[in-house]
Design a protein around this motif. Structure first.
Motif, PDB file in Angstrom:
ATOM      1  N   UNK A 102       0.924  -1.271   0.116  1.00 27.51           N
ATOM      2  CA  UNK A 102       0.004  -0.207  -0.142  1.00 27.51           C
ATOM      3  C   UNK A 102       1.019   1.141  -0.088  1.00 27.51           C
ATOM      4  N   UNK A 103       1.921   1.184   0.753  1.00 28.23           N
ATOM      5  CA  UNK A 103       2.875   2.484   0.794  1.00 28.23           C
ATOM      6  C   UNK A 103       3.560   2.581  -0.542  1.00 28.23           C
ATOM      7  N   UNK A 104       3.800   1.468  -1.251  1.00 28.80           N
ATOM      8  CA  UNK A 104       4.568   1.706  -2.553  1.00 28.80           C
ATOM      9  C   UNK A 104       3.521   2.403  -3.514  1.00 28.80           C
ATOM     10  N   UNK A 105       2.118   1.711  -3.390  1.00 29.42           N
ATOM     11  CA  UNK A 105       1.045   2.520  -4.404  1.00 29.42           C
ATOM     12  C   UNK A 105       0.787   3.980  -4.045  1.00 29.42           C
ATOM     13  N   UNK A 106       0.956   4.315  -2.755  1.00 26.28           N
ATOM     14  CA  UNK A 106       0.723   5.571  -2.337  1.00 26.28           C
ATOM     15  C   UNK A 106       2.005   6.382  -3.174  1.00 26.28           C
ATOM     16  N   UNK A 107       3.207   5.895  -3.207  1.00 26.52           N
ATOM     17  CA  UNK A 107       4.460   6.691  -3.625  1.00 26.52           C
ATOM     18  C   UNK A 107       3.976   6.762  -5.255  1.00 26.52           C
ATOM     19  N   UNK A 108       3.375   6.052  -5.828  1.00 30.38           N
ATOM     20  CA  UNK A 108       2.802   6.262  -7.205  1.00 30.38           C
ATOM     21  C   UNK A 108       1.825   7.055  -7.432  1.00 30.38           C
ATOM     22  N   UNK A 109       1.491   7.880  -6.355  1.00 28.57           N
ATOM     23  CA  UNK A 109       0.299   8.858  -6.669  1.00 28.57           C
ATOM     24  C   UNK A 109      -0.785   8.683  -6.360  1.00 28.57           C
ATOM     25  N   UNK A 110      -1.188   7.596  -5.556  1.00 29.92           N
ATOM     26  CA  UNK A 110      -2.577   6.965  -5.536  1.00 29.92           C
ATOM     27  C   UNK A 110      -2.918   7.326  -4.129  1.00 29.92           C
ATOM     28  N   UNK A 111      -4.252   7.479  -3.814  1.00 30.18           N
ATOM     29  CA  UNK A 111      -4.797   7.421  -2.421  1.00 30.18           C
ATOM     30  C   UNK A 111      -5.067   6.175  -2.051  1.00 30.18           C
ATOM     31  N   UNK A 112      -4.588   5.394  -1.020  1.00 26.02           N
ATOM     32  CA  UNK A 112      -4.850   4.181  -0.764  1.00 26.02           C
ATOM     33  C   UNK A 112      -5.356   3.958   0.598  1.00 26.02           C
ATOM     34  N   UNK A 113      -6.520   3.345   0.795  1.00 28.53           N
ATOM     35  CA  UNK A 113      -7.052   2.864   2.099  1.00 28.53           C
ATOM     36  C   UNK A 113      -6.732   1.114   2.161  1.00 28.53           C
ATOM     37  N   UNK A 114      -6.477   0.991   3.425  1.00 30.35           N
ATOM     38  CA  UNK A 114      -6.460  -0.504   3.680  1.00 30.35           C
ATOM     39  C   UNK A 114      -7.207  -1.035   4.633  1.00 30.35           C
ATOM     40  N   UNK A 115      -8.088  -2.205   4.166  1.00 26.63           N
ATOM     41  CA  UNK A 115      -9.022  -2.858   5.035  1.00 26.63           C
ATOM     42  C   UNK A 115      -8.374  -4.049   5.397  1.00 26.63           C
ATOM     43  N   UNK A 116      -7.908  -4.275   6.814  1.00 30.53           N
ATOM     44  CA  UNK A 116      -7.044  -5.399   7.042  1.00 30.53           C
ATOM     45  C   UNK A 116      -8.180  -6.526   7.748  1.00 30.53           C
ATOM     46  N   UNK A 117      -8.444  -7.540   7.143  1.00 26.75           N
ATOM     47  CA  UNK A 117      -9.710  -8.327   7.607  1.00 26.75           C
ATOM     48  C   UNK A 117      -9.222  -9.272   8.989  1.00 26.75           C
ATOM     49  N   UNK A 118      -7.829  -8.946   9.556  1.00 24.45           N
ATOM     50  CA  UNK A 118      -7.587  -9.566  10.669  1.00 24.45           C
ATOM     51  C   UNK A 118      -7.775  -8.758  11.735  1.00 24.45           C
ATOM     52  N   UNK A 119      -7.832  -7.276  11.465  1.00 20.93           N
ATOM     53  CA  UNK A 119      -8.224  -6.363  12.621  1.00 20.93           C
ATOM     54  C   UNK A 119      -9.569  -6.183  12.612  1.00 20.93           C
ATOM     55  N   UNK A 120     -10.372  -6.056  11.479  1.00 25.06           N
ATOM     56  CA  UNK A 120     -11.667  -5.810  11.309  1.00 25.06           C
ATOM     57  C   UNK A 120     -12.538  -6.993  11.250  1.00 25.06           C
ATOM     58  N   UNK A 121     -13.602  -7.411  11.890  1.00 26.58           N
ATOM     59  CA  UNK A 121     -14.174  -8.574  12.000  1.00 26.58           C
ATOM     60  C   UNK A 121     -15.465  -8.963  11.391  1.00 26.58           C
ATOM     61  N   UNK A 122     -16.128  -8.196  10.909  1.00 27.60           N
ATOM     62  CA  UNK A 122     -17.282  -8.205  10.015  1.00 27.60           C
ATOM     63  C   UNK A 122     -17.440  -7.778   8.642  1.00 27.60           C
ATOM     64  N   UNK A 123     -18.066  -8.389   7.850  1.00 25.41           N
ATOM     65  CA  UNK A 123     -18.364  -7.922   6.404  1.00 25.41           C
ATOM     66  C   UNK A 123     -18.952  -6.797   6.495  1.00 25.41           C
ATOM     67  N   UNK A 124     -19.852  -6.275   7.289  1.00 24.73           N
ATOM     68  CA  UNK A 124     -20.440  -4.967   7.451  1.00 24.73           C
ATOM     69  C   UNK A 124     -19.681  -3.960   7.572  1.00 24.73           C
ATOM     70  N   UNK A 125     -18.497  -3.831   8.269  1.00 25.28           N
ATOM     71  CA  UNK A 125     -17.229  -2.797   8.090  1.00 25.28           C
ATOM     72  C   UNK A 125     -16.619  -2.812   6.772  1.00 25.28           C
ATOM     73  N   UNK A 126     -16.541  -3.940   6.027  1.00 29.62           N
ATOM     74  CA  UNK A 126     -16.044  -3.857   4.805  1.00 29.62           C
ATOM     75  C   UNK A 126     -17.175  -3.044   3.665  1.00 29.62           C
ATOM     76  N   UNK A 127     -18.198  -3.601   4.039  1.00 33.46           N
ATOM     77  CA  UNK A 127     -19.258  -3.210   3.149  1.00 33.46           C
ATOM     78  C   UNK A 127     -19.494  -1.466   3.365  1.00 33.46           C
ATOM     79  N   UNK A 128     -19.428  -0.971   4.573  1.00 29.92           N
ATOM     80  CA  UNK A 128     -19.560   0.332   4.965  1.00 29.92           C
ATOM     81  C   UNK A 128     -18.594   1.008   4.326  1.00 29.92           C
ATOM     82  N   UNK A 129     -17.149   0.585   4.307  1.00 32.78           N
ATOM     83  CA  UNK A 129     -16.216   1.153   3.468  1.00 32.78           C
ATOM     84  C   UNK A 129     -16.226   1.407   2.051  1.00 32.78           C
TER      85      UNK A 129
END
Length: 97
Positions: free
Chosen positions: A29-56
């Motif tokens: 993700x950090x490498x992609x940011x260096x290429x000029x993109x805005x990157x959000x990370x969803x880490x499924x090991x930290x987030x525990x439900x699909x609803x959190x992913x859907x909301x994102x």
């Protein structure tokens, strides 16, 4: 600026340690940011439900989604990919891992 969502699928990795998982998602993700993109990370090991992913996914317009395909969380990968397609079948999804 293009916005990208980077996803590690929900699940508990059996073989991949936290150090390896974090290097796979956060360093890429950090490498992609260096290429000029805005990157959000969803880490499924930290987030525990699909609803959190859907909301994102539904609350922010992402130009593309990158989905990691770890072998020890393959059931979470398949479910995540199916849900992404249900939410927006036209959005490009890139898979690696």
């Amino acid at each position: 600026m293009k916005r990208i969502l980077f996803i590690w699928p929900l699940g508990t990795p059996v073989f991949i340690s936290d150090l390896w998982r974090c290097s796979l998602i956060y360093e890429v993700a950090a490498h992609i940011r260096k290429c000029g993109y805005n990157v959000d990370v969803f880490d499924g090991c930290e987030h525990k439900t699909f609803s959190e992913l859907f909301n994102m996914i539904l609350s922010v317009h992402y130009d593309a989604i990158i989905l990691n395909a770890p072998l020890d969380v393959m059931d979470g990968f398949i479910k995540t990919l199916k849900y992404i397609r249900l939410l927006d079948e036209a959005k490009p999804v890139y898979v690696y891992g």
